[in-house]
Design a protein around this motif. Sequence first.
Motif, PDB file in Angstrom:
ATOM      1  N   LYS A  25       0.826  -1.206   0.000  1.00  0.00           N
ATOM      2  CA  LYS A  25       0.000   0.000   0.000  1.00  0.00           C
ATOM      3  C   LYS A  25       0.862   1.259   0.000  1.00  0.00           C
ATOM      4  CE  LYS A  25      -4.102  -1.241  -0.527  1.00  0.00           C
ATOM      5  NZ  LYS A  25      -4.768  -0.763  -1.752  1.00  0.00           N
ATOM      6  N   THR A  26       2.013   1.203   0.658  1.00  0.00           N
ATOM      7  CA  THR A  26       2.927   2.345   0.651  1.00  0.00           C
ATOM      8  C   THR A  26       3.466   2.584  -0.756  1.00  0.00           C
ATOM      9  OG1 THR A  26       3.541   1.905   2.943  1.00  0.00           O
ATOM     10  CG2 THR A  26       5.033   3.297   1.685  1.00  0.00           C
ATOM     11  N   LEU A  27       3.817   1.510  -1.460  1.00  0.00           N
ATOM     12  CA  LEU A  27       4.285   1.649  -2.839  1.00  0.00           C
ATOM     13  C   LEU A  27       3.169   2.159  -3.758  1.00  0.00           C
ATOM     14  CD1 LEU A  27       6.494  -1.539  -3.216  1.00  0.00           C
ATOM     15  CD2 LEU A  27       7.252   0.839  -3.186  1.00  0.00           C
ATOM     16  N   GLU A  49      -6.373  10.893  -7.329  1.00  0.00           N
ATOM     17  CA  GLU A  49      -6.461  11.494  -5.987  1.00  0.00           C
ATOM     18  C   GLU A  49      -7.329  10.626  -5.080  1.00  0.00           C
ATOM     19  OE1 GLU A  49      -5.852  13.639  -2.725  1.00  0.00           O
ATOM     20  OE2 GLU A  49      -4.747  13.836  -4.601  1.00  0.00           O
ATOM     21  N   LYS A  50      -8.395  10.066  -5.633  1.00  0.00           N
ATOM     22  CA  LYS A  50      -9.228   9.151  -4.853  1.00  0.00           C
ATOM     23  C   LYS A  50      -8.419   7.920  -4.446  1.00  0.00           C
ATOM     24  CE  LYS A  50     -13.609   6.706  -4.907  1.00  0.00           C
ATOM     25  NZ  LYS A  50     -14.825   6.394  -5.649  1.00  0.00           N
ATOM     26  N   ASP A  51      -7.599   7.413  -5.367  1.00  0.00           N
ATOM     27  CA  ASP A  51      -6.730   6.274  -5.064  1.00  0.00           C
ATOM     28  C   ASP A  51      -5.745   6.631  -3.956  1.00  0.00           C
ATOM     29  OD1 ASP A  51      -5.686   3.568  -5.661  1.00  0.00           O
ATOM     30  OD2 ASP A  51      -3.911   4.687  -6.325  1.00  0.00           O
ATOM     31  N   VAL A  52      -5.197   7.836  -3.999  1.00  0.00           N
ATOM     32  CA  VAL A  52      -4.277   8.294  -2.954  1.00  0.00           C
ATOM     33  C   VAL A  52      -4.978   8.286  -1.600  1.00  0.00           C
ATOM     34  CG1 VAL A  52      -3.079  10.346  -2.061  1.00  0.00           C
ATOM     35  CG2 VAL A  52      -2.744   9.634  -4.443  1.00  0.00           C
ATOM     36  N   GLN A  53      -6.190   8.849  -1.555  1.00  0.00           N
ATOM     37  CA  GLN A  53      -6.935   8.907  -0.291  1.00  0.00           C
ATOM     38  C   GLN A  53      -7.274   7.506   0.229  1.00  0.00           C
ATOM     39  OE1 GLN A  53      -7.132  11.690   1.423  1.00  0.00           O
ATOM     40  NE2 GLN A  53      -6.070  12.628  -0.300  1.00  0.00           N
ATOM     41  N   MET A  54      -7.631   6.602  -0.675  1.00  0.00           N
ATOM     42  CA  MET A  54      -7.943   5.232  -0.260  1.00  0.00           C
ATOM     43  C   MET A  54      -6.702   4.517   0.260  1.00  0.00           C
ATOM     44  SD  MET A  54     -10.646   4.220  -3.269  1.00  0.00           S
ATOM     45  CE  MET A  54     -10.809   2.526  -2.781  1.00  0.00           C
ATOM     46  N   ASN A  55      -5.554   4.758  -0.370  1.00  0.00           N
ATOM     47  CA  ASN A  55      -4.306   4.154   0.097  1.00  0.00           C
ATOM     48  C   ASN A  55      -3.903   4.701   1.460  1.00  0.00           C
ATOM     49  OD1 ASN A  55      -3.502   2.224  -1.905  1.00  0.00           O
ATOM     50  ND2 ASN A  55      -3.073   3.929  -3.272  1.00  0.00           N
ATOM     51  N   ILE A  56      -4.093   5.989   1.675  1.00  0.00           N
ATOM     52  CA  ILE A  56      -3.795   6.583   2.983  1.00  0.00           C
ATOM     53  C   ILE A  56      -4.670   5.942   4.050  1.00  0.00           C
ATOM     54  CG2 ILE A  56      -3.991   8.700   4.361  1.00  0.00           C
ATOM     55  CD1 ILE A  56      -3.039  10.223   1.847  1.00  0.00           C
ATOM     56  N   GLN A  57      -5.954   5.739   3.742  1.00  0.00           N
ATOM     57  CA  GLN A  57      -6.863   5.103   4.696  1.00  0.00           C
ATOM     58  C   GLN A  57      -6.447   3.658   4.966  1.00  0.00           C
ATOM     59  OE1 GLN A  57      -9.414   6.490   6.536  1.00  0.00           O
ATOM     60  NE2 GLN A  57      -9.244   4.538   7.581  1.00  0.00           N
ATOM     61  N   ALA A  58      -6.067   2.932   3.922  1.00  0.00           N
ATOM     62  CA  ALA A  58      -5.629   1.540   4.092  1.00  0.00           C
ATOM     63  C   ALA A  58      -4.368   1.466   4.946  1.00  0.00           C
ATOM     64  CB  ALA A  58      -5.386   0.901   2.725  1.00  0.00           C
ATOM     65  N   ILE A  59      -3.424   2.372   4.712  1.00  0.00           N
ATOM     66  CA  ILE A  59      -2.190   2.407   5.507  1.00  0.00           C
ATOM     67  C   ILE A  59      -2.506   2.711   6.961  1.00  0.00           C
ATOM     68  CG2 ILE A  59      -0.055   3.714   5.893  1.00  0.00           C
ATOM     69  CD1 ILE A  59       0.147   3.904   2.791  1.00  0.00           C
ATOM     70  N   THR A  60      -3.399   3.659   7.190  1.00  0.00           N
ATOM     71  CA  THR A  60      -3.803   4.000   8.559  1.00  0.00           C
ATOM     72  C   THR A  60      -4.431   2.798   9.249  1.00  0.00           C
ATOM     73  OG1 THR A  60      -4.169   6.292   7.887  1.00  0.00           O
ATOM     74  CG2 THR A  60      -5.213   5.579   9.942  1.00  0.00           C
ATOM     75  N   ASP A  61      -5.299   2.083   8.541  1.00  0.00           N
ATOM     76  CA  ASP A  61      -5.936   0.890   9.108  1.00  0.00           C
ATOM     77  C   ASP A  61      -4.902  -0.199   9.420  1.00  0.00           C
ATOM     78  OD1 ASP A  61      -8.361   2.181   8.829  1.00  0.00           O
ATOM     79  OD2 ASP A  61      -8.937   1.077   7.025  1.00  0.00           O
ATOM     80  N   LEU A  62      -3.991  -0.420   8.496  1.00  0.00           N
ATOM     81  CA  LEU A  62      -2.957  -1.436   8.714  1.00  0.00           C
ATOM     82  C   LEU A  62      -2.030  -1.051   9.869  1.00  0.00           C
ATOM     83  CD1 LEU A  62      -2.124  -2.289   5.002  1.00  0.00           C
ATOM     84  CD2 LEU A  62      -3.159  -3.834   6.683  1.00  0.00           C
ATOM     85  N   GLN A  63      -1.727   0.237   9.988  1.00  0.00           N
ATOM     86  CA  GLN A  63      -0.893   0.695  11.105  1.00  0.00           C
ATOM     87  C   GLN A  63      -1.613   0.482  12.437  1.00  0.00           C
ATOM     88  OE1 GLN A  63      -0.069   4.710   9.777  1.00  0.00           O
ATOM     89  NE2 GLN A  63       2.085   4.184   9.478  1.00  0.00           N
ATOM     90  N   ARG A  64      -2.927   0.692  12.455  1.00  0.00           N
ATOM     91  CA  ARG A  64      -3.704   0.471  13.678  1.00  0.00           C
ATOM     92  C   ARG A  64      -3.658  -1.003  14.069  1.00  0.00           C
ATOM     93  NH1 ARG A  64      -8.218  -1.710  14.386  1.00  0.00           N
ATOM     94  NH2 ARG A  64      -8.873  -1.525  12.231  1.00  0.00           N
TER      95      ARG A  64
END
Length: 85
Positions: A25-27, A49-64
């Motif tokens: 997801k970071t890549l 931009e929508k893909d960027v926002q979705m990836n940021i959300q996925a990274i946040t979820d995975l970090q949690r």
Amino acid sequence: MLNDKKTRTLADHEALELHEALNFKTLCLAKSKLMQGLVFDQELRALMEKDVQMNIQAITDLQRIYSEAKFASEIPEFRPTPILN
């Protein structure tokens, strides 16, 4: 793996898969951010931009999940930080 009420220990292969998902997801985020500078079509740019926002959300979820999980193996002190900006 994990649920809301009880935290379980991740097996080694689950921890590895979590790291792989976070790295992937970071890549994806880095690639989408980079490609936005090359795109002139506004609809495509909006999709990216929508893909960027979705990836940021996925990274946040995975970090949690990562921060709440207990690991069967010891975690090394150095952990890569995903690119968010």
